[in-house]
Design a protein around this motif. Structure first.
Motif, PDB file in Angstrom:
ATOM      1  N   PRO A  97      62.473  -8.606  48.701  1.00  0.00           N
ATOM      2  CA  PRO A  97      63.114  -7.276  48.770  1.00  0.00           C
ATOM      3  C   PRO A  97      64.269  -7.245  49.762  1.00  0.00           C
ATOM      4  CG  PRO A  97      60.732  -7.126  49.053  1.00  0.00           C
ATOM      5  CD  PRO A  97      61.085  -8.565  49.122  1.00  0.00           C
ATOM      6  N   GLU A  98      64.121  -7.958  50.882  1.00  0.00           N
ATOM      7  CA  GLU A  98      65.197  -7.984  51.879  1.00  0.00           C
ATOM      8  C   GLU A  98      66.441  -8.648  51.292  1.00  0.00           C
ATOM      9  OE1 GLU A  98      62.057  -8.623  52.550  1.00  0.00           O
ATOM     10  OE2 GLU A  98      61.624  -6.963  53.914  1.00  0.00           O
ATOM     11  N   ARG A 125      60.991  -2.731  50.627  1.00  0.00           N
ATOM     12  CA  ARG A 125      59.814  -2.776  51.485  1.00  0.00           C
ATOM     13  C   ARG A 125      59.730  -1.494  52.307  1.00  0.00           C
ATOM     14  NH1 ARG A 125      57.159  -7.400  52.615  1.00  0.00           N
ATOM     15  NH2 ARG A 125      58.952  -8.738  52.302  1.00  0.00           N
ATOM     16  N   TRP A 180      52.252  -4.435  47.568  1.00  0.00           N
ATOM     17  CA  TRP A 180      52.788  -5.304  48.625  1.00  0.00           C
ATOM     18  C   TRP A 180      51.807  -6.374  49.062  1.00  0.00           C
ATOM     19  CZ3 TRP A 180      57.751  -5.449  49.197  1.00  0.00           C
ATOM     20  CH2 TRP A 180      58.488  -4.374  48.695  1.00  0.00           C
ATOM     21  N   LEU A 220      60.531  -3.162  44.968  1.00  0.00           N
ATOM     22  CA  LEU A 220      61.929  -3.558  45.146  1.00  0.00           C
ATOM     23  C   LEU A 220      62.419  -3.299  46.568  1.00  0.00           C
ATOM     24  CD1 LEU A 220      63.588  -2.333  41.827  1.00  0.00           C
ATOM     25  CD2 LEU A 220      63.230  -4.679  42.555  1.00  0.00           C
ATOM     26  N   LEU A 246      60.114 -14.244  28.654  1.00  0.00           N
ATOM     27  CA  LEU A 246      59.638 -15.530  29.164  1.00  0.00           C
ATOM     28  C   LEU A 246      59.362 -15.454  30.664  1.00  0.00           C
ATOM     29  CD1 LEU A 246      62.004 -17.904  27.168  1.00  0.00           C
ATOM     30  CD2 LEU A 246      59.580 -17.502  26.773  1.00  0.00           C
ATOM     31  N   LEU A 247      60.145 -14.632  31.360  1.00  0.00           N
ATOM     32  CA  LEU A 247      59.937 -14.440  32.798  1.00  0.00           C
ATOM     33  C   LEU A 247      58.551 -13.857  33.048  1.00  0.00           C
ATOM     34  CD1 LEU A 247      62.080 -15.077  34.908  1.00  0.00           C
ATOM     35  CD2 LEU A 247      62.577 -12.653  35.061  1.00  0.00           C
ATOM     36  N   ARG A 248      58.096 -13.031  32.106  1.00  0.00           N
ATOM     37  CA  ARG A 248      56.781 -12.420  32.236  1.00  0.00           C
ATOM     38  C   ARG A 248      55.671 -13.308  31.720  1.00  0.00           C
ATOM     39  NH1 ARG A 248      56.348  -7.769  35.291  1.00  0.00           N
ATOM     40  NH2 ARG A 248      58.168  -6.444  35.029  1.00  0.00           N
ATOM     41  N   ASN A 289      59.355 -21.550  28.385  1.00  0.00           N
ATOM     42  CA  ASN A 289      58.518 -20.823  29.334  1.00  0.00           C
ATOM     43  C   ASN A 289      59.404 -20.182  30.387  1.00  0.00           C
ATOM     44  OD1 ASN A 289      59.365 -22.891  30.968  1.00  0.00           O
ATOM     45  ND2 ASN A 289      57.454 -24.035  30.807  1.00  0.00           N
ATOM     46  N   ARG A 290      58.783 -19.706  31.463  1.00  0.00           N
ATOM     47  CA  ARG A 290      59.540 -18.997  32.485  1.00  0.00           C
ATOM     48  C   ARG A 290      60.626 -19.868  33.102  1.00  0.00           C
ATOM     49  NH1 ARG A 290      55.962 -16.722  37.079  1.00  0.00           N
ATOM     50  NH2 ARG A 290      55.858 -18.915  37.652  1.00  0.00           N
ATOM     51  N   ALA A 294      63.539 -20.259  30.854  1.00  0.00           N
ATOM     52  CA  ALA A 294      64.345 -19.040  30.795  1.00  0.00           C
ATOM     53  C   ALA A 294      65.250 -18.933  32.015  1.00  0.00           C
ATOM     54  CB  ALA A 294      63.433 -17.817  30.712  1.00  0.00           C
ATOM     55  N   VAL A 330      59.594  -1.681  34.640  1.00  0.00           N
ATOM     56  CA  VAL A 330      60.480  -0.923  35.512  1.00  0.00           C
ATOM     57  C   VAL A 330      61.885  -0.838  34.925  1.00  0.00           C
ATOM     58  CG1 VAL A 330      61.448  -0.753  37.834  1.00  0.00           C
ATOM     59  CG2 VAL A 330      59.178  -1.741  37.509  1.00  0.00           C
ATOM     60  N   LEU A 384      67.230  -8.708  48.146  1.00  0.00           N
ATOM     61  CA  LEU A 384      67.810  -7.765  47.187  1.00  0.00           C
ATOM     62  C   LEU A 384      68.668  -6.724  47.907  1.00  0.00           C
ATOM     63  CD1 LEU A 384      67.962  -6.792  44.268  1.00  0.00           C
ATOM     64  CD2 LEU A 384      65.945  -5.419  44.699  1.00  0.00           C
ATOM     65  N   VAL A 421      62.706  -9.904  40.957  1.00  0.00           N
ATOM     66  CA  VAL A 421      61.788  -9.364  41.951  1.00  0.00           C
ATOM     67  C   VAL A 421      60.660  -8.619  41.246  1.00  0.00           C
ATOM     68  CG1 VAL A 421      61.563  -7.830  43.938  1.00  0.00           C
ATOM     69  CG2 VAL A 421      63.639  -9.165  43.635  1.00  0.00           C
ATOM     70  N   VAL A 422      61.029  -7.787  40.263  1.00  0.00           N
ATOM     71  CA  VAL A 422      60.036  -6.998  39.541  1.00  0.00           C
ATOM     72  C   VAL A 422      59.086  -7.905  38.777  1.00  0.00           C
ATOM     73  CG1 VAL A 422      59.780  -5.446  37.577  1.00  0.00           C
ATOM     74  CG2 VAL A 422      61.371  -4.888  39.398  1.00  0.00           C
ATOM     75  N   ALA A 423      59.590  -9.037  38.302  1.00  0.00           N
ATOM     76  CA  ALA A 423      58.728  -9.956  37.556  1.00  0.00           C
ATOM     77  C   ALA A 423      57.996 -10.917  38.476  1.00  0.00           C
ATOM     78  CB  ALA A 423      59.564 -10.736  36.542  1.00  0.00           C
ATOM     79  N   ALA A 424      58.185 -10.783  39.787  1.00  0.00           N
ATOM     80  CA  ALA A 424      57.487 -11.616  40.771  1.00  0.00           C
ATOM     81  C   ALA A 424      57.659 -13.104  40.477  1.00  0.00           C
ATOM     82  CB  ALA A 424      56.000 -11.242  40.828  1.00  0.00           C
ATOM     83  N   HIS A 434      63.655 -11.811  29.853  1.00  0.00           N
ATOM     84  CA  HIS A 434      62.617 -10.976  30.461  1.00  0.00           C
ATOM     85  C   HIS A 434      61.231 -11.343  29.934  1.00  0.00           C
ATOM     86  CE1 HIS A 434      64.404  -7.809  33.043  1.00  0.00           C
ATOM     87  NE2 HIS A 434      65.499  -8.242  32.461  1.00  0.00           N
ATOM     88  N   VAL A 490      57.521   0.140  43.274  1.00  0.00           N
ATOM     89  CA  VAL A 490      57.466  -0.989  42.338  1.00  0.00           C
ATOM     90  C   VAL A 490      57.759  -2.322  43.022  1.00  0.00           C
ATOM     91  CG1 VAL A 490      58.090   0.451  40.386  1.00  0.00           C
ATOM     92  CG2 VAL A 490      59.880  -0.760  41.639  1.00  0.00           C
ATOM     93  N   PRO A 518      51.162  -8.584  44.929  1.00  0.00           N
ATOM     94  CA  PRO A 518      52.311  -8.224  44.084  1.00  0.00           C
ATOM     95  C   PRO A 518      52.228  -8.792  42.663  1.00  0.00           C
ATOM     96  CG  PRO A 518      52.941  -9.835  45.748  1.00  0.00           C
ATOM     97  CD  PRO A 518      51.549  -9.398  46.074  1.00  0.00           C
ATOM     98  N   VAL A 519      51.688  -9.982  42.513  1.00  0.00           N
ATOM     99  CA  VAL A 519      51.733 -10.605  41.192  1.00  0.00           C
ATOM    100  C   VAL A 519      50.961  -9.780  40.168  1.00  0.00           C
ATOM    101  CG1 VAL A 519      51.128 -12.656  39.880  1.00  0.00           C
ATOM    102  CG2 VAL A 519      52.104 -12.889  42.172  1.00  0.00           C
ATOM    103  N   LYS A 531      52.633  -6.257  39.645  1.00  0.00           N
ATOM    104  CA  LYS A 531      53.881  -6.302  38.892  1.00  0.00           C
ATOM    105  C   LYS A 531      53.650  -6.671  37.433  1.00  0.00           C
ATOM    106  CE  LYS A 531      56.880  -7.182  42.844  1.00  0.00           C
ATOM    107  NZ  LYS A 531      57.658  -8.185  43.607  1.00  0.00           N
TER     108      LYS A 531
END
Lengths: 247, 547
Positions: free
Chosen positions: B537-538, A53, A67, A51, A101-103, B309-310, B313, A79, B540, B388-391, A99, A49, A70-71, A74
């Motif tokens: 990721p590094e 590498r 990788w 998180l 708004l982040l999306r 918006n993002r 947030a 997840v 994190l 990270v998951v939400a890029a 979450h 996913v 990613p955009v 993801k």
């Protein structure tokens, strides 16, 4: 394929946590990733996913490389990581709004879905408790709500049933089954045979960093119980009756 | 747990002596076999004796010098300080003497009265109590030297009752806190209070030094009398009262002390119950909404007109985190205290410091504000996985974090500029100082942002604001000092040019500083954003306490 992993490798210092995992998860499947503690389940899913590498190998979500692209990858993923904190100094409602708004979702849609999720998961839409003060089961539930909120096409859940009480577990099972019957794909890890046998149509058994068995649940277990296959594959011993005779 | 009535004849009553012997035995056994423990114990005894001897001399000295007024001041204020020490020190070093933990007695059929008396006696048989008794013994000798044996006798009664008061106070308060501190909210609060206390030590010193230099002792007289009649000073001023001929005050003050001790013991006995059971009554989750029922989830997150918006947030979460997370809040509060106190002490220490000294301290304060972000990703640890998951793009991430911090530090910096200018009697400095603060904040951010990505380190999962992880965290916090140095160097040309400019500087500094700091910040955020995009990721991994 909803999720395709090719030759994933991860080394931590001297230990090889994952040594070449290949896995193909068909669209619309309910996929269980089984393995004993320390088999590399969390490491594999983290690499799948984005998180963690990988040292080698690829991971693709519905054809998008996690990788390289990613955009887009993801965007399609939801997840629930294990052993990872949430932004726990927010209340449940604030966390879901964050979450959503982040999306990049519409605020109106975020509000409507967040309220509904809080309600269904019995977390209370007006509850002003911070997530850090939630019980372990409530934390799993709010984490699941965060993963579901943006309507992902693939859900990757690491140990979603750990520390969850039976009532909540039944609720989560229902939600996930509805999600799959609506065309979504669920991949989740567990070491509880019963849950996997009950829910999954596909399973893979991961041990010592590689996939030992994979296929539909009937292919993997054959005529035996999943637990027998699992213990045999993982290399556990079964009692012969001669040892511990004083019992 | 209810204590059931026992047939009296069947058991021997438990005497207070049992507790004292138990305490001594536990202390002695705790030393067995471990050399370093014995060394620590001996060191502790040594320091306690040092403290006791010093206190003894200080308390006795006014009597030896035949100064009745000095004796009164030392007795009232020194005694009050001692009582406050007994109140605060166990809270700061929490659990410092739990060799007889009340919870251990939970299963024994002891009447609460016996338990309280026994634990009280056990608490009295300790090094701190003995040291206190020796130190305050100076008051007895001082009273004898001043006014003879009668005053000494009164002082002796006072000193003993004072010790009882100190011990009762510290036991009662720690016991009450022990149950209160079980909830996360109050632990967070206590941690922040401690951070504030720690940063306040420097300014308090400043105030006391200046006060001591400036004030004449006559002004203290009123305060001394008042303190002498509070439970803080009452036990220790008995000798002084006799020496000054106020015999009638002795019984009154003894009543004050006695009632206070009785009250404290009653309070202790009450909170002992919950300490024994081990779960606090008021610790559970509370705060189920009163206000905000009409608010939707996004409205709750986005306070104060943030865009829906993002980016809104991200900023909304950051703003909440700077207040709700104990370590971050402690950082902001520490910055507020240091940011105001440091320039003041610099300008007070050299008399005609002028604009140059003020400017230099402003560079420091501005850079210090930015250093709050030096380990910004370490604060929330693995929660960063959500981003990270939400890029989340690196630049949006960094801009939102800077904005969240700025909400808190910008007003503080404004106050600093106003206070320093006003204290110097030069209100026309305000825009210049504000300009320097902004320029230093900008260059500081430019230096700190890459450090926060490349030098991020995991912090342990505690609410203690002073806790940093053992593995390399200390060395890595040196990065923030390096970042401050870089910030100062980057800011220096602006300040030097400004000081050469003369009077025009006073009005040009603010707009120029805004542009100067803004430009450095924009560059730093741009480059760091790209860096972050490559290293999510590094990063994190770096902030995960389990790796």
């Amino acid at each position: 394929m909803a999720l395709a992993l090719h030759g994933l490798v991860k080394r931590f210092d001297t230990t090889l946590a994952v040594s070449g995992v290949d896995l193909n998860v068909p669209v619309g499947s309910f996929f269980g990733l089984l393995g004993p503690n320390g088999a590399g389940k969390t490491t594999t899913l983290s690499m799948a996913v984005g998180l963690l590498r990988p040292d080698a190998g690829q991971a693709q979500v519905l054809g998008h490389d996690v990788w390289a692209d990613p955009v887009e990858a993801k965007r399609l993923l939801g997840v629930l990581p294990d052993g990872v904190r949430l932004f726990d100094r927010l209340t449940g409602a604030e966390l879901l709004a964050y979450h959503g708004l982040l999306r990049g979702m519409e605020p109106g849609v975020v509000d409507q879905r967040a309220t509904e999720l809080l309600d269904v998961l019995a977390l209370g839409a007006d509850n002003r408790t911070l997530v850090v003060d939630y019980s372990a089961g409530m934390k799993k539930k709010i984490g699941l709500a965060c993963a579901l909120l943006h309507g992902p096409r693939v859900l990757v859940l690491d140990e979603p049933f750990e520390a969850v009480d039976p009532v909540s577990a039944a609720l989560i099972r229902d939600i996930l089954q509805r999600y799959v019957s609506g065309g979504g794909t669920v991949v989740f890890s567990s070491h509880v045979m019963e849950v996997v046998e009950r829910l999954c149509d596909h399973v893979a058994i991961l041990a010592a960093g590689t996939i030992k068995r994979v296929g539909t649940i009937d292919e993997v277990r054959g005529a035996r119980s999943l637990e027998d296959v699992f213990v045999e594959v993982v290399g556990g011993r079964t009692s012969t009756g001669s040892e511990l005779a004083w019992l | 747990m209810a204590v059931t009535a026992l047939p009296v004849a069947a058991t021997r009553p438990v005497s207070t002596g049992h507790f004292v012997r138990l305490k001594l035995r536990v202390t002695a056994n705790g030393l067995r076999g471990a050399t370093w423990k014995i060394i620590l114990f001996v060191l502790g005894v040594f320091y306690a004796l040092l403290f006791a001897a010093g206190g003894f001399v200080l308390f006795m000295l006014p009597g030896a010098l035949d100064s009745v007024r000095g004796y009164g001041i030392a007795a009232a204020l020194g005694g009050a300080l001692l009582v406050l020490g007994w109140l605060l020190l166990p809270l700061v070093f929490f659990g410092v003497d739990e060799s007889l933990d009340p919870a251990r007695f939970a299963l024994l059929p002891l009447p609460r009265r016996t338990l309280v008396k026994g634990l009280f006696a056990a608490a009295l048989t300790g090094i701190p109590a003995v040291a206190t008794l020796i130190a305050t013994g100076g008051l007895v000798l001082g009273a004898i030297l001043l006014d003879g044996v009668a005053a000494g006798l009164a002082a002796f009664v006072g000193v003993v009752s004072g010790l009882l008061l100190c011990v009762a106070l510290s036991r009662a308060v720690t016991s009450a806190f022990a149950s209160a501190l079980r909830s996360r909210r109050s632990r967070d609060l206590a941690a922040v209070l401690l951070a504030v206390l720690a940063t306040l030590i420097a300014p308090l010193q400043l105030v006391v030094m200046n006060g001591a230099a400036a004030t004449d002792w006559a002004r203290f007289a009123g305060a001394v009398t008042v303190v002498g009649w509070t439970p803080l000073g009452a036990p220790y001023t008995l000798g002084a009262d006799v020496a000054e001929g106020r015999w009638w005050a002795v019984p009154l003050k003894l009543v004050i002390v006695g009632v206070t001790i009785a009250g404290l013991l009653a309070w202790w006995s009450r909170s002992l119950e919950s300490a024994m059971i081990g779960t606090a009554a008021g610790g559970g989750p509370a705060a189920v909404g009163r206000r905000g029922r009409a608010l939707t989830p996004t409205q709750r997150l986005l306070a104060g007109g943030l865009p829906r918006n993002r980016f809104g947030a991200l900023v909304g979460r950051e703003v909440r985190y700077w207040w709700r997370e104990a370590r971050r809040r402690a950082g902001v509060i520490t910055f507020a205290v240091v940011g105001i106190v440091l320039p003041i002490s610099i300008s007070m220490s050299n008399d005609d410091a002028g604009l140059t000294a003020a400017s230099i301290s402003m560079i420091f304060v501005g850079a210090l504000a930015a250093v709050n972000l030096a380990n910004q990703f370490g604060y929330e640890g693995t929660a960063y996985a959500a981003n990270v998951v939400a890029a989340v793009p690196g630049r949006a991430e960094l801009h939102s974090r800077v904005l969240g911090l700025t909400v808190y530090v910008a007003p503080i910096m404004g106050v600093v500029a106003v206070v320093i200018s006003s204290l110097a009697g030069r209100p026309e400095w305000i825009p210049a100082l504000a300009g320097i603060l902004l320029a230093a904040y900008g260059t500081g951010l430019a230096a700190v942002l890459p450090v926060s990505i490349l030098g991020a380190y995991a912090m342990p999962d505690t609410s203690n604001p002073f806790a940093i992880s053992s593995g390399g965290g200390m060395a890595k916090s040196l990065y923030s000092f390096a970042a401050m140095l870089v910030a100062a160097v980057l800011c220096a040309p602006y300040v030097i040019a400004g000081l050469l400019l003369g009077d025009a500087w006073l009005w040009a500094a603010l707009p120029v500083g805004l542009v100067y700091g803004g430009a450095f910040y924009a560059l730093g955020a741009h480059l760091s954003g790209k860096l972050l995009d490559r290293r999510m990721p590094e990063l994190l991994q770096a902030v995960n306490p389990r790796h």
